[in-house]
Design a protein around this motif. Sequence first.
Motif, short mmCIF file in Angstrom:
data_model
loop_
_atom_site.label_atom_id
_atom_site.label_comp_id
_atom_site.label_asym_id
_atom_site.label_seq_id
_atom_site.Cartn_x
_atom_site.Cartn_y
_atom_site.Cartn_z
N SER A 42 6.11 -4.97 -10.59
CA SER A 42 6.68 -5.59 -9.40
C SER A 42 5.66 -6.46 -8.68
CB SER A 42 7.23 -4.49 -8.47
OG SER A 42 7.83 -5.06 -7.33
N ARG A 43 4.89 -5.88 -7.77
CA ARG A 43 3.84 -6.60 -7.05
C ARG A 43 2.63 -5.68 -6.95
NH1 ARG A 43 6.52 -10.18 -8.24
NH2 ARG A 43 7.35 -11.92 -6.98
N ALA A 44 1.46 -6.25 -7.19
CA ALA A 44 0.24 -5.43 -7.26
C ALA A 44 -0.04 -4.70 -5.95
CB ALA A 44 -0.94 -6.31 -7.64
N ALA A 45 0.18 -5.37 -4.82
CA ALA A 45 -0.24 -4.81 -3.54
C ALA A 45 0.57 -3.59 -3.12
CB ALA A 45 -0.16 -5.89 -2.46
N ILE A 46 1.64 -3.28 -3.83
CA ILE A 46 2.39 -2.05 -3.52
C ILE A 46 1.56 -0.82 -3.84
CG2 ILE A 46 4.46 -0.72 -4.13
CD1 ILE A 46 5.88 -3.42 -4.58
N VAL A 47 0.66 -0.94 -4.81
CA VAL A 47 -0.21 0.16 -5.21
C VAL A 47 -1.64 -0.18 -4.78
CG1 VAL A 47 -1.06 1.57 -7.12
CG2 VAL A 47 1.26 0.62 -7.20
N ASP A 48 -2.26 0.71 -4.03
CA ASP A 48 -3.64 0.48 -3.60
C ASP A 48 -4.56 0.42 -4.82
OD1 ASP A 48 -6.43 1.84 -2.82
OD2 ASP A 48 -5.66 0.74 -1.10
N ARG A 49 -5.23 -0.71 -4.99
CA ARG A 49 -6.02 -0.94 -6.18
C ARG A 49 -7.17 0.06 -6.33
NH1 ARG A 49 -8.16 -5.15 -9.62
NH2 ARG A 49 -10.33 -4.65 -10.00
N THR A 50 -7.90 0.30 -5.25
CA THR A 50 -9.04 1.22 -5.33
C THR A 50 -8.58 2.62 -5.67
OG1 THR A 50 -10.28 -0.11 -3.73
CG2 THR A 50 -10.99 2.16 -4.05
N ALA A 51 -7.49 3.05 -5.04
CA ALA A 51 -6.96 4.38 -5.32
C ALA A 51 -6.51 4.51 -6.77
CB ALA A 51 -5.80 4.69 -4.37
N LEU A 52 -5.89 3.47 -7.31
CA LEU A 52 -5.43 3.53 -8.69
C LEU A 52 -6.62 3.61 -9.64
CD1 LEU A 52 -3.25 3.50 -10.82
CD2 LEU A 52 -3.21 1.00 -10.67
N ALA A 53 -7.66 2.82 -9.39
CA ALA A 53 -8.85 2.89 -10.24
C ALA A 53 -9.45 4.30 -10.19
CB ALA A 53 -9.87 1.85 -9.80
N ASP A 54 -9.51 4.89 -9.00
CA ASP A 54 -10.02 6.26 -8.88
C ASP A 54 -9.15 7.24 -9.64
OD1 ASP A 54 -12.08 5.38 -7.25
OD2 ASP A 54 -11.07 5.93 -5.36
N ALA A 55 -7.83 7.05 -9.56
CA ALA A 55 -6.90 7.94 -10.25
C ALA A 55 -7.07 7.88 -11.76
CB ALA A 55 -5.46 7.59 -9.86
N GLY B 98 0.80 -1.22 0.00
CA GLY B 98 0.00 0.00 0.00
C GLY B 98 0.82 1.27 0.00
N LEU B 99 2.06 1.18 -0.47
CA LEU B 99 2.96 2.34 -0.46
C LEU B 99 2.39 3.51 -1.26
CD1 LEU B 99 5.91 3.18 0.46
CD2 LEU B 99 6.60 2.59 -1.88
N LEU B 100 1.70 3.19 -2.36
CA LEU B 100 1.08 4.23 -3.17
C LEU B 100 -0.43 4.13 -3.01
CD1 LEU B 100 3.16 4.09 -6.48
CD2 LEU B 100 3.55 5.45 -4.43
N GLY B 101 -0.98 5.08 -2.28
CA GLY B 101 -2.41 5.17 -2.10
C GLY B 101 -2.95 6.43 -2.73
N ALA B 102 -4.14 6.83 -2.32
CA ALA B 102 -4.78 8.00 -2.93
C ALA B 102 -3.94 9.26 -2.75
CB ALA B 102 -6.17 8.18 -2.33
N ASP B 103 -3.42 9.48 -1.54
CA ASP B 103 -2.63 10.70 -1.30
C ASP B 103 -1.41 10.75 -2.20
OD1 ASP B 103 -4.41 11.45 0.65
OD2 ASP B 103 -3.18 10.76 2.33
N GLU B 104 -0.75 9.61 -2.38
CA GLU B 104 0.46 9.58 -3.21
C GLU B 104 0.12 9.78 -4.68
OE1 GLU B 104 1.32 7.98 0.64
OE2 GLU B 104 -0.21 7.35 -0.82
N LEU B 105 -0.92 9.12 -5.15
CA LEU B 105 -1.28 9.24 -6.57
C LEU B 105 -1.74 10.65 -6.92
CD1 LEU B 105 -3.12 5.82 -7.04
CD2 LEU B 105 -0.85 6.45 -7.85
N LYS B 106 -2.35 11.33 -5.97
CA LYS B 106 -2.77 12.71 -6.22
C LYS B 106 -1.58 13.66 -6.31
CE LYS B 106 -7.41 12.45 -4.25
NZ LYS B 106 -8.31 12.87 -3.14
N ARG B 107 -0.42 13.23 -5.81
CA ARG B 107 0.78 14.05 -5.92
C ARG B 107 1.39 14.00 -7.33
NH1 ARG B 107 3.28 15.93 -1.31
NH2 ARG B 107 2.37 15.23 0.69
N MET B 108 1.05 12.98 -8.08
CA MET B 108 1.61 12.85 -9.42
C MET B 108 0.99 13.88 -10.36
SD MET B 108 1.83 8.69 -9.85
CE MET B 108 2.46 8.83 -11.54
#
Length: 319
Positions: A237-250, A217-227
């Motif tokens: 790498s591995r899917a769980a490093i990126v929060d799936r729900t947050a990525l879909a929202d992004a 969960g290293l990359l969640g909604a807060d992190e993706l909004k920084r991009m």
Amino acid sequence: MTLRCAVLDDYQEVALSVADWSSVGSEVEVTAFRRHFATEDELVAAIEGCEIVVAMRERTPFTERVLDRLPRLRLLVTTGMRNASIDLGAAARRGITVCGTASGSEPAVELTWALILGLARRIGEESGALRAGGPWQSTLGTDLHGNRLGLLGLGKIGTRVARVGQAFGMEVTAWSQNLTAERADAVGVRLAGSKEELLETSDFVSVHLVLGDRTRGLLGADELKRMRPSAYLVNTSRAAIVDRTALADALRGGWIAGAGLDVFEHEPLPADDEFRSLPNLLATPHLGYVTERNYRGYFTQAVEDIAAFLAGRPVRTLG
């Protein structure tokens, strides 16, 4: 007595042809299963009579509960030298030997760049339009030269991805919790001051970290909004490093321009999964290690692991 060996998740039906199994053929009866067993009951029903199992990467979990239901299992071989889906402690307590096989990092590096290039030049969209008789040229590509590649992780794969980026004329930065300036300097990469800085300043962000407690969960909604809204995220790498729900929202919300994924928390990806249809997502079915050379290495070494185990001298043991 002939032992039974199950080879799991042989999607391409190549496990028995890319390696020479004759060295164990007189002692082992080998069956390869192409279909993925989606439930524990299906898996146990198929392999409960086997003393040996060859597992493909982390596709099939071997939890303590699963191992309890496989009392005849004596040798578990995994492709690769790391498999978080195998409970090594439970295996050891049950007297099950677990062995791995070496694998090269080159295929994952190449697949990473296939996704980056596909996103940058909108290959999926343009190829689809061409095949469908659609408009001739409808998008503007994103340049690599002069843009910034941000790497989360600078290990073996991340280092090679960095060198390709440099060859394209990209500025490359990197960050991880343990990365030092000395290590980054040795690769000719700038160490980002923080994860946040890397996300905010990169045109492409590529993930090359090992999944663990600190990276889940290293990359969640807060992190993706920084991009940047024009930036792309790639995860091989591995899917769980990126929060799936947050990525879909992004992706739906346009927080980022798009993403390239080769890894998913549930594989195979369900037929109705949203990640199969999002227009700004370039997705591949976990192809990072799926090359002829890698498969020959995997299964040749799996045969070696079995032969060594039968001789009482196991090799490449894990645990």
